[in-house]
Design an enzyme around this catalytic site. Structure first.
Site, mmCIF file in Angstrom:
data_model
loop_
_atom_site.group_PDB
_atom_site.id
_atom_site.type_symbol
_atom_site.label_atom_id
_atom_site.label_comp_id
_atom_site.label_asym_id
_atom_site.label_seq_id
_atom_site.Cartn_x
_atom_site.Cartn_y
_atom_site.Cartn_z
ATOM 1 N N LYS A 126 61.798 -7.085 43.942
ATOM 2 C CA LYS A 126 63.190 -7.540 44.131
ATOM 3 C C LYS A 126 63.891 -6.512 44.997
ATOM 4 O O LYS A 126 63.518 -5.330 45.002
ATOM 5 C CB LYS A 126 63.884 -7.646 42.770
ATOM 6 C CG LYS A 126 65.066 -8.572 42.769
ATOM 7 C CD LYS A 126 64.675 -10.028 42.602
ATOM 8 C CE LYS A 126 65.876 -10.931 42.823
ATOM 9 N NZ LYS A 126 65.608 -12.317 42.441
ATOM 10 N N ASP A 166 68.633 -14.615 47.138
ATOM 11 C CA ASP A 166 69.186 -14.514 45.775
ATOM 12 C C ASP A 166 70.705 -14.558 45.977
ATOM 13 O O ASP A 166 71.177 -15.021 47.028
ATOM 14 C CB ASP A 166 68.718 -13.219 45.082
ATOM 15 C CG ASP A 166 69.035 -13.202 43.582
ATOM 16 O OD1 ASP A 166 68.285 -13.840 42.816
ATOM 17 O OD2 ASP A 166 70.035 -12.580 43.176
HETATM 18 P P1 NDP Z 1 74.738 -17.722 45.181
HETATM 19 O O1 NDP Z 1 75.280 -16.477 45.765
HETATM 20 O O2 NDP Z 1 74.351 -18.834 46.087
HETATM 21 O O3 NDP Z 1 75.774 -18.317 44.099
HETATM 22 C C1 NDP Z 1 76.206 -17.578 42.999
HETATM 23 C C2 NDP Z 1 77.334 -18.380 42.375
HETATM 24 O O4 NDP Z 1 77.679 -17.801 41.122
HETATM 25 C C3 NDP Z 1 78.597 -18.370 43.219
HETATM 26 O O5 NDP Z 1 79.274 -19.596 43.061
HETATM 27 C C4 NDP Z 1 79.370 -17.213 42.597
HETATM 28 O O6 NDP Z 1 80.776 -17.272 42.812
HETATM 29 C C5 NDP Z 1 79.066 -17.450 41.128
HETATM 30 N N1 NDP Z 1 79.287 -16.253 40.352
HETATM 31 C C6 NDP Z 1 78.779 -15.032 40.525
HETATM 32 N N2 NDP Z 1 79.235 -14.172 39.589
HETATM 33 C C7 NDP Z 1 80.046 -14.914 38.785
HETATM 34 C C8 NDP Z 1 80.813 -14.625 37.640
HETATM 35 N N3 NDP Z 1 80.835 -13.387 37.127
HETATM 36 N N4 NDP Z 1 81.531 -15.623 37.070
HETATM 37 C C9 NDP Z 1 81.505 -16.878 37.584
HETATM 38 N N5 NDP Z 1 80.809 -17.203 38.682
HETATM 39 C C10 NDP Z 1 80.085 -16.236 39.276
HETATM 40 O O7 NDP Z 1 73.499 -17.263 44.273
HETATM 41 P P2 NDP Z 1 72.283 -18.136 43.743
HETATM 42 O O8 NDP Z 1 72.754 -19.503 43.396
HETATM 43 O O9 NDP Z 1 71.157 -17.950 44.658
HETATM 44 O O10 NDP Z 1 71.913 -17.331 42.398
HETATM 45 C C11 NDP Z 1 72.554 -17.585 41.148
HETATM 46 C C12 NDP Z 1 71.682 -17.067 40.027
HETATM 47 O O11 NDP Z 1 70.406 -17.716 40.081
HETATM 48 C C13 NDP Z 1 71.379 -15.572 40.081
HETATM 49 O O12 NDP Z 1 71.264 -15.069 38.774
HETATM 50 C C14 NDP Z 1 70.024 -15.520 40.768
HETATM 51 O O13 NDP Z 1 69.318 -14.347 40.454
HETATM 52 C C15 NDP Z 1 69.365 -16.742 40.166
HETATM 53 N N6 NDP Z 1 68.264 -17.306 40.928
HETATM 54 C C16 NDP Z 1 68.365 -17.598 42.266
HETATM 55 C C17 NDP Z 1 67.304 -18.160 42.926
HETATM 56 C C18 NDP Z 1 67.361 -18.542 44.361
HETATM 57 O O14 NDP Z 1 66.346 -18.999 44.874
HETATM 58 N N7 NDP Z 1 68.493 -18.405 45.043
HETATM 59 C C19 NDP Z 1 66.026 -18.434 42.253
HETATM 60 C C20 NDP Z 1 66.046 -18.156 40.843
HETATM 61 C C21 NDP Z 1 67.128 -17.593 40.233
HETATM 62 P P3 NDP Z 1 81.490 -16.412 43.975
HETATM 63 O O15 NDP Z 1 81.322 -17.214 45.215
HETATM 64 O O16 NDP Z 1 82.889 -16.300 43.521
HETATM 65 O O17 NDP Z 1 80.777 -15.087 44.051
#
Ligand code: NDP
Length: 444
Positions: A126, A166
């Site tokens: 990672k 991520d």
């Molecule tokens: P993105 O950056 O695309 O989206 C993250 C989302 O979560 C945004 O809408 C963000 O809002 C919101 N967010 C972050 N922190 C908070 C918080 N404290 N409270 C409320 N909303 C929050 O990331 P991903 O969708 O790629 O990743 C999301 C999760 O999934 C992570 O834990 C990641 O590790 C996991 N994941 C991702 C994968 C991938 O392929 N992308 C695969 C497997 C797991 P804002 O815009 O305000 O920051």
């Protein structure tokens, strides 16, 4: 003191300032106790637990870049290459101001186990930086990505380590990183996944984590003679995983009514209009509150609290530890029956036990969101073959992989006398597989 407790104590003492890393190790080790106890002599002789918690390599580096005003900015970059016992390193890059060594290590530790569940030959790594693309211009993001890869390229490559996206790192960022990697090495290969399908990216990679989560939720419901069709669903976040989890749930007939970002949450009683969310988030890079300006029946509430919306199925897809003990109580009180983790480590071990003790079907991240890294692995395969599968072919493979993961997890849980404890099933299956490979390869 048991072998597990000895090593847990050592981790806490050695890295007292890494709470997320300790949390991830504790969650795993606590659930693999029956396996470790049964193999204590072999595991001790081979220092399996001690080696399991020590990354093979951790790289930390300076990332200087020039902002829109011509000023020099400095961020810190990391890559942890945690374990390569069952394959070359594979795992995402997180770009967010809060990223630190503890977060990178917890994500690296988790993905070793996740990759072992997929059935694909992938070790775990990672990376990331405390750089946040939010509010930056495209050119600033490009400057950062090029500088990041100018250091990182020494340690990655299609047979060594293949980074993907991520939080904060979507296809725009991966495309810039791949461009710089190619420029520095002269190689056009499967060294990064999540690229644009126009130049080697796999179809379904963008959708993979969210689609896989939807498939997993349906597997879980079906095992209980139920379906997610017609169920009310709340999805947290509105990023890559969240958007495509909503899409798959809607395709499977579920009624998704709420989403959020870190500023607040929206509720749409008619069901989320995903095309509007995509326009706001993927095209305009805007905020979720804009949805309520465009959809008259929808409401926007600033701040946290999305867990207060009653639902049958809750899919946390935002970030680590987003489910507090208090929000868990509210979810149970409101009748949630199924939770599958889209985000990595959205709840701690005690909170997961609380859900399990209240009869909630609970699927941990390493099984539930493994669709993302699985299709990343399939992208590497296609790049190596110099061939591309169609959307339908990749989606069909993803569905099979998620089904297989569900089978492995539920079969293992039952074999250890803990039917439906999917957390235990996932950790036991994955740990056993990696530990066996580590022992077979000697003390390395
Ligand atoms: P993105 O950056 O695309 O989206 C993250 C989302 O979560 C945004 O809408 C963000 O809002 C919101 N967010 C972050 N922190 C908070 C918080 N404290 N409270 C409320 N909303 C929050 O990331 P991903 O969708 O790629 O990743 C999301 C999760 O999934 C992570 O834990 C990641 O590790 C996991 N994941 C991702 C994968 C991938 O392929 N992308 C695969 C497997 C797991 P804002 O815009 O305000 O920051």
């Amino acid at each position: 003191m048991s072998y597990v407790d000895e090593v847990l104590q050592r981790v806490r003492k050695k890295d007292p300032d890494q709470p997320e890393f300790y949390q991830a190790v504790r969650e795993c080790f606590d659930t693999v106790r029956p396996l470790v106890d049964a193999n204590e002599k072999l595991y001790r002789e081979n220092a399996v637990l001690e080696r399991f918690v020590e990354p093979e390599r951790m790289i930390s580096f300076r990332v200087p870049w020039i902002d829109r005003n011509g000023a020099v900015q400095i961020n810190r970059g990391w890559r942890v290459q945690f374990n390569s016992a069952i394959g070359s390193y594979k795992g995402g890059i997180r770009l967010r101001s809060t990223v630190n060594e503890s977060i990178i290590k917890f994500l690296g530790f988790e993905i070793v186990l996740k990759n072992a569940l997929t059935g694909l030959p992938m070790g775990g790594a990672k990376g990331g930086s405390d750089f946040d693309p939010k509010g930056k211009t495209d050119r600033e993001v490009m400057n950062f990505c090029q500088s990041f890869v100018t250091e990182l390229f020494k340690y990655v490559g299609s047979h060594m380590d293949c980074p993907a996206g991520d939080i904060g790192c979507g296809s725009r960022e991966i495309n810039y990183m791949f461009g710089q990697y190619k420029r520095l090495t002269g190689l056009f290969d499967g060294s990064f996944s999540g690229k644009d399908p126009n130049f080697g990216g796999s179809l379904v990679r963008r959708e993979a984590a969210g689609y896989g989560l939807g498939y997993m939720a349906e597997e879980m419901a079906e095992a209980y003679g139920k379906t997610i069709r017609g169920k009310t669903v709340v999805v947290t976040g509105s990023g890559n995983v969240a958007i495509y989890a909503v899409e798959k749930c809607q395709q499977l007939g579920a009624h998704v009514i709420a989403m959020c970002d870190s500023d607040g949450y929206i509720v749409d009683p008619d069901g989320i209009h995903l095309n509007i969310v995509k326009q706001i988030k993927e095209v305009q890079r805007g905020r979720i509150r804009e949805y309520a300006d465009l959809v008259p029946r929808a409401s926007y509430t600033p701040g946290p609290g999305i867990w207060n919306i009653p639902c049958d199925i809750y899919l946390p897809c935002a970030t680590q530890n987003e489910i507090s003990p208090e929000s868990a109580e509210t979810l149970v009180r409101n009748g949630v029956f199924l939770i599958a983790e889209g985000a990595n480590m959205p709840a701690d071990l005690d909170t997961i036990h609380y859900f399990q003790n209240h009869g909630v079907l609970y699927m941990p991240d390493k099984a539930a969101n493994a669709g993302g890294v699985s299709v990343s692995g399939l992208e590497q395969t296609q790049n190596a073959m110099r061939f591309s599968w169609t959307f339908e072919e990749v989606d069909a493979r993803l569905k099979i992989i998620m089904h297989d993961i569900f089978e492995k997890v539920s079969r293992t849980a039952a074999a250890y006398g803990m039917p439906n404890n999917y957390l235990a099933g996932a950790n036991l299956y994955a740990f056993q597989r990696v530990a066996a490979a580590m022992i077979a390869q000697g003390i390395v």
